[in-house]
Design a protein around this motif. Sequence first.
Motif: not given
Length: 100
Positions: A8-30
Amino acid sequence: MKVVKKYGSFNSRRYGNPWVALVNKSTGKIDFSQKIGGYTGGHNKGEAGDLYIIEPVEGAVYAYGQKDHRGNGTELEYIQYVNGAFIPVDKTELINTLSD
């Protein structure tokens, strides 16, 4: 393209943009090095929209979330793409899921 979550809409001064990323299979890091999806709401405007992955890979683990710049409300979730759907992965089970 598959929608991960609707925001839903959100306060852009408080919250950043939603994001998505792959998790590295060998390290477990984003891994933010490759763009795998996006957000349909206006950039830095707090508009409602869909967080999506362009071409999800069967068995891959992804992380998504939204930064809270003022406090403890930062969202970080893990999901795995299985049989055409996103299945939640608990952080305590992340390494086991990545090794399967």
